[in-house]
Design a protein around this motif. Sequence first.
Motif, PDB file in Angstrom:
ATOM      1  N   ALA A 125     -66.179  -1.343 -35.196  1.00  0.00           N
ATOM      2  CA  ALA A 125     -66.177  -2.564 -36.001  1.00  0.00           C
ATOM      3  C   ALA A 125     -67.568  -2.753 -36.611  1.00  0.00           C
ATOM      4  O   ALA A 125     -68.534  -2.106 -36.203  1.00  0.00           O
ATOM      5  CB  ALA A 125     -65.808  -3.751 -35.129  1.00  0.00           C
ATOM      6  N   ASN A 127     -69.606  -5.002 -36.199  1.00  0.00           N
ATOM      7  CA  ASN A 127     -70.617  -5.473 -35.243  1.00  0.00           C
ATOM      8  C   ASN A 127     -71.020  -4.393 -34.243  1.00  0.00           C
ATOM      9  O   ASN A 127     -71.772  -4.648 -33.313  1.00  0.00           O
ATOM     10  CB  ASN A 127     -70.124  -6.737 -34.525  1.00  0.00           C
ATOM     11  CG  ASN A 127     -68.848  -6.494 -33.732  1.00  0.00           C
ATOM     12  OD1 ASN A 127     -68.473  -5.342 -33.492  1.00  0.00           O
ATOM     13  ND2 ASN A 127     -68.187  -7.561 -33.324  1.00  0.00           N
ATOM     14  N   SER A 129     -69.052  -2.744 -32.133  1.00  0.00           N
ATOM     15  CA  SER A 129     -68.196  -2.562 -30.951  1.00  0.00           C
ATOM     16  C   SER A 129     -67.167  -1.480 -31.245  1.00  0.00           C
ATOM     17  O   SER A 129     -66.620  -1.404 -32.340  1.00  0.00           O
ATOM     18  CB  SER A 129     -67.507  -3.880 -30.595  1.00  0.00           C
ATOM     19  OG  SER A 129     -66.504  -4.166 -31.528  1.00  0.00           O
TER      20      SER A 129
HETATM   21  C1  LIG Z   1     -66.823  -7.342 -32.743  1.00  0.00           C
HETATM   22  O1  LIG Z   1     -65.787  -7.299 -33.710  1.00  0.00           O
HETATM   23  C2  LIG Z   1     -64.495  -7.066 -33.149  1.00  0.00           C
HETATM   24  C3  LIG Z   1     -63.510  -6.878 -34.286  1.00  0.00           C
HETATM   25  O2  LIG Z   1     -63.898  -7.538 -35.436  1.00  0.00           O
HETATM   26  C4  LIG Z   1     -64.123  -8.255 -32.239  1.00  0.00           C
HETATM   27  O3  LIG Z   1     -62.844  -8.043 -31.668  1.00  0.00           O
HETATM   28  C5  LIG Z   1     -65.178  -8.326 -31.134  1.00  0.00           C
HETATM   29  O4  LIG Z   1     -64.922  -9.479 -30.324  1.00  0.00           O
HETATM   30  C6  LIG Z   1     -66.584  -8.432 -31.708  1.00  0.00           C
HETATM   31  N1  LIG Z   1     -67.529  -8.295 -30.608  1.00  0.00           N
HETATM   32  C7  LIG Z   1     -68.644  -8.999 -30.534  1.00  0.00           C
HETATM   33  C8  LIG Z   1     -69.518  -8.731 -29.359  1.00  0.00           C
HETATM   34  O5  LIG Z   1     -68.942  -9.831 -31.369  1.00  0.00           O
END
Ligand SMILES: *[C@@H]1O[C@H](CO)[C@@H](O)[C@H](O)[C@H]1NC(C)=O
Length: 613
Positions: A125, A127, A129
């Motif tokens: 993603a 971010n 992850s």
């Molecule tokens: C990162 O992005 C994913 C998908 O957009 C989301 O499910 C996840 O919670 C996010 N994680 C953080 C640590 O922000």
Amino acid sequence: MAQVVLVFVMLLVCNSLPLDGGLHTARLQLTRSDVDFPRRELHGYGVDSSSNTQLLMEGDGLIYAGSGQLLFRLSFQAEYSQGQMHETLCTDSECGITVMQPGRDGYPLFVCTATGDQTTCCNMAANGSSSGCVSDFTRGGEPALLIGDALYTTYSGTGYRKGVYRSHRGTLVAPSGQVDQRYVKIVEKRNRDSPLQDKLYAFYTEKSLDQGPESDIYIPRVSQICMSDLGGSKDILQFQWTSQLIGRLSCGDPSRKLYYTELLDVAVLPSAPGEADRVYGLFRNGWQMRAVCVYSVSDISHVFSTSAFTIPTDSLKERPGKCVSDSQRLSPDLLKYMKNGPEMVDWMKPVDNRPPLLVSHRHYSHIQVDHVGGTEGQEGHNVLLLSMESGAVHKVLENGSDPFIIAEYHPFQPGTRILSMLLDSSEKKLYVGSSGEVVQIDLRNCSVYGDQCADCILARDPYCGWDHAHEKCSPYSQNTIQDVEDGEFGKCAEDAVSPSIGGDKKGDVDTVDISKSSRHYLPCPVESHHAVHRWLRDGEERPSLMDKEQRQLVLLIEDMGPDDEGYYRCVSTEGDYNKTVAQYFLRVSSGGQGLRSCSLALAPLVLMALLLS
Ligand SMILES: *[C@@H]1O[C@H](CO)[C@@H](O)[C@H](O)[C@H]1NC(C)=O
Ligand SMILES: *[C@@H]1O[C@H](CO)[C@@H](O)[C@H](O)[C@H]1NC(C)=O
Ligand SMILES: *[C@@H]1O[C@H](CO)[C@@H](O)[C@H](O)[C@H]1NC(C)=O
Ligand SMILES: *[C@@H]1O[C@H](CO)[C@@H](O)[C@H](O)[C@H]1NC(C)=O
């Protein structure tokens, strides 16, 4: 005194020619002092000067950069804007990012990291992850292509694994052989009417087994594979390609048997998004010369489906290399034949059998190609972007086999190695990556060509045109004029409201008072390196000195006296275009002004002139 005269005569002779031999030089040089290139640093643990930097586009000025163990998301939209991040993908010191591909299933990114032979590939993603990770086998620095669930990548070298292989959707590898291969690019060719005919082309350089004095050390190659390939039967070619055919690329002068044989990089110019149409190959020969040849993917495909094979196929009922729905059921005879790596007799020739569209002694290492639209009813132009080992980038107009080097960018400190280039063709931005930085080059920054129509047209930059309404060199549109073919600036006068062709500056002559017997220097900035610059005193040419470092032509007055008084003009001549670049009126003064307009940057030149005198 005789020495001084001799030196000036020599310099005069040199200055009668454009710098570095004319049209093989970039017309314009743009360094960090001319253009404020947006840049983002790649800082973090595990990133050092040996890290390779891979670049991938997300869009809207967002770029992913993978360097060592770190993944960066860089935003070029604004300074320190949101959305930037960096993530450590693995911590083992041996570990590094091997593959970065546009993601699937709604993920922006697909990334593989590897420690030795242990590879993990994940969806990622924005971010950072990751999810849906699978273990795999990949190596850094190899081309890769993610198509649906299948990851195609390559393994260069001599090992048993070398070649193209596919993972995730039924792993397939190439039949083994001993030759050394270095993979450069994998290109896909989809067939909308019949997906069964979807093919892959892998471009690589092979070390020649024939090491005779007359033979080339390298052979540039392309192989074709059917994406529908499922491998062979249990007995023959199980888990190996059953459709792979091998061809040889030709780039050079067949009549003189002079070929460029080491393929360094490949760029694809799509005719429509996702449709590879033209393939540009950057080659090197044994004398370190570079050449660029352009191929059509359809021509390559045609050779694979029509050429004879180097090994006779008489015993076979069907033509080798055809895409079939179940390759496991191919006849044993055909599978045995495919095991030998069938090669085509005919070579893959450039489009229209053309000679290289560029031949150069510059040490180019990477290539990108962009298509820039022309006015209505015109075809537009292709622009090559070539990076050099020394850290510079050339913007080159493709023009038959007579290329025109529009500009030379120096986005980094001198000596920085460029490791990767990424073209955002929709935004007309080029990203160049070193081990520690990513820099954005705006290909549509037309203000670099100055504020006169003739200078804008002479630039022959397809991205730019002269906007009469706003009196500006602007990004090309329906409202701008340009003449990319010839740089014919007569066009400026034709539809001008107020003619602003450029050329001679009127007025604005600086009067400079110089004390008697002192030394003085007049600088003349070199804008176009395709122009000849000359200093004239009252219309007569004067000896001058080219200062390449500072890009200026310097007129030196050794010993100011009444004879030196007068009107000095520096004129540049480029084709039919004469332009006064600088002008001064010099007078002997009683007061001491001396070296007033001699900048510090001239110190080495001054020193040289003094030593020689
Ligand atoms: C990162 O992005 C994913 C998908 O957009 C989301 O499910 C996840 O919670 C996010 N994680 C953080 C640590 O922000
Ligand atoms: C465009 O070029 C001008 C003139 O050389 C320079 O000052 C400016 O920084 C450039 N802008 C961009 C975005 O590259
Ligand atoms: C290439 O450029 C020259 C001028 O340098 C021009 O006369 C010629 O028409 C151009 N050729 C092509 C194929 O565009
Ligand atoms: C430009 O200058 C050269 C050299 O002085 C001269 O021969 C030529 O006629 C000039 N061209 C034009 C168009 O003024």
